[in-house]
Enzyme design. Structure first.
Site, PDB file in Angstrom:
ATOM      1  N   VAL A   1       0.760  -1.530   0.002  1.00 37.18           N
ATOM      2  CA  VAL A   1       0.341   0.054  -0.148  1.00 37.18           C
ATOM      3  C   VAL A   1       0.491   1.434   0.082  1.00 37.18           C
ATOM      4  O   VAL A   1       0.181   2.822  -0.041  1.00 37.18           O
ATOM      5  CB  VAL A   1      -1.108  -0.161   1.235  1.00 37.18           C
TER       6      VAL A   1
ATOM      7  N   TYR B   1       2.900   4.524  15.683  1.00 37.04           N
ATOM      8  CA  TYR B   1       1.935   4.416  15.667  1.00 37.04           C
ATOM      9  C   TYR B   1       0.887   5.071  16.020  1.00 37.04           C
ATOM     10  O   TYR B   1      -0.034   5.010  15.531  1.00 37.04           O
ATOM     11  CB  TYR B   1       1.466   2.551  16.051  1.00 37.04           C
TER      12      TYR B   1
HETATM   13  P1  NAD Z   1      -1.460  -8.315  11.020  1.00 32.69           P
HETATM   14  O1  NAD Z   1      -0.275  -7.793  11.701  1.00 32.69           O
HETATM   15  O2  NAD Z   1      -2.092  -9.814  11.839  1.00 32.69           O
HETATM   16  O3  NAD Z   1      -1.871  -8.553   9.607  1.00 32.69           O
HETATM   17  C1  NAD Z   1      -2.012  -6.916   9.615  1.00 32.69           C
HETATM   18  C2  NAD Z   1      -1.868  -7.442   7.782  1.00 32.69           C
HETATM   19  O4  NAD Z   1      -1.105  -5.868   7.232  1.00 32.69           O
HETATM   20  C3  NAD Z   1      -0.067  -8.207   7.354  1.00 32.69           C
HETATM   21  O5  NAD Z   1      -1.120  -9.299   6.678  1.00 32.69           O
HETATM   22  C4  NAD Z   1       0.791  -7.255   6.497  1.00 32.69           C
HETATM   23  O6  NAD Z   1       1.281  -8.118   5.629  1.00 32.69           O
HETATM   24  C5  NAD Z   1      -0.445  -6.662   5.949  1.00 32.69           C
HETATM   25  N1  NAD Z   1       0.842  -5.403   5.395  1.00 32.69           N
HETATM   26  C6  NAD Z   1       1.560  -4.726   6.504  1.00 32.69           C
HETATM   27  N2  NAD Z   1       2.004  -3.880   5.410  1.00 32.69           N
HETATM   28  C7  NAD Z   1       1.576  -3.633   4.266  1.00 32.69           C
HETATM   29  C8  NAD Z   1       1.389  -3.210   3.177  1.00 32.69           C
HETATM   30  N3  NAD Z   1       2.927  -2.481   3.050  1.00 32.69           N
HETATM   31  N4  NAD Z   1       1.431  -2.677   2.124  1.00 32.69           N
HETATM   32  C9  NAD Z   1      -0.059  -4.210   2.019  1.00 32.69           C
HETATM   33  N5  NAD Z   1      -0.381  -4.991   3.285  1.00 32.69           N
HETATM   34  C10 NAD Z   1       0.751  -4.909   4.741  1.00 32.69           C
HETATM   35  O7  NAD Z   1      -2.276  -7.120  12.308  1.00 32.69           O
HETATM   36  P2  NAD Z   1      -3.613  -6.799  12.641  1.00 32.69           P
HETATM   37  O8  NAD Z   1      -3.294  -7.230  13.943  1.00 32.69           O
HETATM   38  O9  NAD Z   1      -4.606  -7.952  12.050  1.00 32.69           O
HETATM   39  O10 NAD Z   1      -3.729  -5.555  12.773  1.00 32.69           O
HETATM   40  C11 NAD Z   1      -5.166  -5.217  11.646  1.00 32.69           C
HETATM   41  C12 NAD Z   1      -4.923  -3.715  11.437  1.00 32.69           C
HETATM   42  O11 NAD Z   1      -5.568  -3.096  12.863  1.00 32.69           O
HETATM   43  C13 NAD Z   1      -4.115  -3.270  11.573  1.00 32.69           C
HETATM   44  O12 NAD Z   1      -4.475  -1.306  10.829  1.00 32.69           O
HETATM   45  C14 NAD Z   1      -3.358  -2.534  12.952  1.00 32.69           C
HETATM   46  O13 NAD Z   1      -2.721  -2.263  13.008  1.00 32.69           O
HETATM   47  C15 NAD Z   1      -4.946  -2.497  13.546  1.00 32.69           C
HETATM   48  N6  NAD Z   1      -5.621  -2.806  14.948  1.00 32.69           N
HETATM   49  C16 NAD Z   1      -4.913  -3.589  15.681  1.00 32.69           C
HETATM   50  C17 NAD Z   1      -4.630  -3.979  16.298  1.00 32.69           C
HETATM   51  C18 NAD Z   1      -4.538  -5.278  17.546  1.00 32.69           C
HETATM   52  O14 NAD Z   1      -4.522  -5.051  18.757  1.00 32.69           O
HETATM   53  N7  NAD Z   1      -4.414  -6.721  16.641  1.00 32.69           N
HETATM   54  C19 NAD Z   1      -5.694  -3.025  17.316  1.00 32.69           C
HETATM   55  C20 NAD Z   1      -5.879  -2.019  17.516  1.00 32.69           C
HETATM   56  C21 NAD Z   1      -6.246  -1.386  15.837  1.00 32.69           C
END
Ligand code: NAD
Length: 246
Positions: free
Chosen positions: A63, A154
């Site tokens: 992205v 972040y």
């Molecule tokens: P995760 O690490 O399990 O999954 C994130 C995915 O994004 C991965 O598959 C990764 O390969 C992909 N990714 C990373 N960089 C990328 C790029 N440049 N282009 C395309 N894809 C890319 O994380 P998650 O916990 O499932 O998080 C998903 C979203 O939710 C994120 O934005 C995260 O910040 C947000 N979030 C997560 C939590 C949590 O506690 N897990 C809490 C709040 C917000």
């Protein structure tokens, strides 16, 4: 089948919340466009989804690279003629205390979590405006609302995503496009893999359900917000944290 035949682009769809959202959307009848940088995980995700949603496809898209995002959007438009939903879910962490955070750590997180959301939204908004409809959903976080120790970069991106959401809700709402954000608390995915058990325990205790959330619990919210059931919801940052703020 609240999303029957809706074409939904999900970034970061190979793992965690993105994958759970893709599964939920498939159950609701959507055609999925899975985007991620992890090719193998992406292939696995697509293989699991095709039986439920045979028209779905997977695209290796970083992205942060505008040309890759544009190429994916062109391919989707050529195949399906439209994009109904964009879930800006891709996100990373590169944690360090303020004084120890490198410029590289800062830039990497800004590039994926903030600039990536900008790229993807700008790329899909033209076709959505032409049709006069669409839904954009952004992954924010409780960290964007309250801050978090060791997460200068972040927290700034997740607060920034709320700024995007409220701005785009104003710009695009009158043209038929709803824009909303979700602010999850701590959800059990790979993104927490570097967090020590002691800190995880504090995370569990910090909310009034005394447990981490599951990716499916966030996927359910995305499905609601993407559907017509949320037709009057625009510009919100919906917290799903088990009551962390209480
Ligand atoms: P995760 O690490 O399990 O999954 C994130 C995915 O994004 C991965 O598959 C990764 O390969 C992909 N990714 C990373 N960089 C990328 C790029 N440049 N282009 C395309 N894809 C890319 O994380 P998650 O916990 O499932 O998080 C998903 C979203 O939710 C994120 O934005 C995260 O910040 C947000 N979030 C997560 C939590 C949590 O506690 N897990 C809490 C709040 C917000």
């Amino acid at each position: 089948m609240r999303l029957k035949d809706r074409v939904a682009v999900i970034t970061g769809a190979a793992n965690g919340i993105g994958l759970a959202t893709a599964r939920k959307f498939a159950d609701e009848g959507a055609i999925l466009v899975l985007c991620d940088v992890q090719q193998e995980a992406l292939d696995r995700a697509l293989a699991g989804l095709l039986p439920r949603s045979p028209q779905s496809s997977a695209h290796r898209v970083d992205v942060t690279k505008r040309a890759e995002v544009d190429a994916m959007v062109q391919a989707v438009l050529a195949r399906h003629g439209r994009i109904d939903v964009l879930v800006n879910n891709a996100g990373i962490t590169r944690d360090a205390r303020l004084q120890k955070m490198t410029e590289e750590q800062f830039d990497q997180v800004i590039d994926v979590n903030l600039k990536g959301v900008f790229h993807c939204t700008q790329a899909v908004v033209g076709p959505m405006l032409e049709r006069g409809s669409g839904v954009i959903l952004n992954a924010s976080s409780v960290v964007g609302l309250y801050g978090n120790f060791g997460q200068t970069n972040y927290a700034a991106t997740k607060a920034g995503v709320i700024g995007f959401t409220r701005t785009w809700a104003r710009e695009l709402g009158p043209k038929g496009i709803r824009v909303n954000a979700v602010c999850p608390g701590f959800i059990a995915t790979d993104i927490l893999s570097t967090i020590p058990e002691k800190v995880l325990e504090r995370m569990r205790e910090s909310c009034w359900l005394h447990r981490l959330g599951q990716p499916e619990e966030i996927a359910n919210i995305y499905a609601f917000l993407a559907s017509d059931e949320a037709s009057y919801v625009n510009g919100v940052a919906l917290e799903a944290s088990g009551g962390m703020s209480l």
